[in-house]
Design a protein around this motif. Structure first.
Motif: not given
Length: 134
Positions: A1-14
């Protein structure tokens, strides 16, 4: 799956939140059931969500431990997501140790990490080093 930059940043925060909480459900929710997780060129390698959760819990810090982490997306190309950041272990009066981190991730269709390759090294973050040259 391709995450957007914001989705990836959210995953990193989690990722940081789960590391801090030490909650097995928070940790497990980050990763696919069949995740492959390796560190420093495969020096450490874990296969499967249960192995990752068990490893994180074994390495867990005290709830009041003094550390901070910051990771940010660097690049996304197709299904490969790259992040950089730093982790600082603190002591009274300053930083005891600082590690630079690079993550290379892939995600499944549910947005869970199915592959994480992590490199860490003692020293300031790659972003801070790049900023010094600007």
């Amino acid at each position: 799956m391709h995450l957007t930059r914001d989705q990836f940043a959210g995953w990193l925060d989690r990722y940081i939140e789960a590391w801090r909480s030490g909650d097995p459900a928070d940790i497990g929710d980050l990763f696919s059931e069949d995740v492959s997780y390796s560190q420093n060129g495969g020096q450490t390698s874990l296969d499967g969500r249960e192995a990752v959760v068990a490893d994180w819990l074994e390495e867990a810090y005290e709830p009041n431990a003094s550390w901070e982490a910051s990771y940010e997306p660097l690049a996304i190309e197709d299904h490969v997501h790259v992040a950089v950041g730093s982790t600082r272990y603190l002591r009274e009066g300053g930083v005891r140790e600082e590690f630079s981190n690079i993550f290379v991730c892939r995600f499944d269709d549910d947005g869970r990490c199915s592959e994480l390759r992590e490199w860490w090294m003692l020293g300031p973050s790659p972003v801070e080093r790049l900023g010094d040259r600007a």
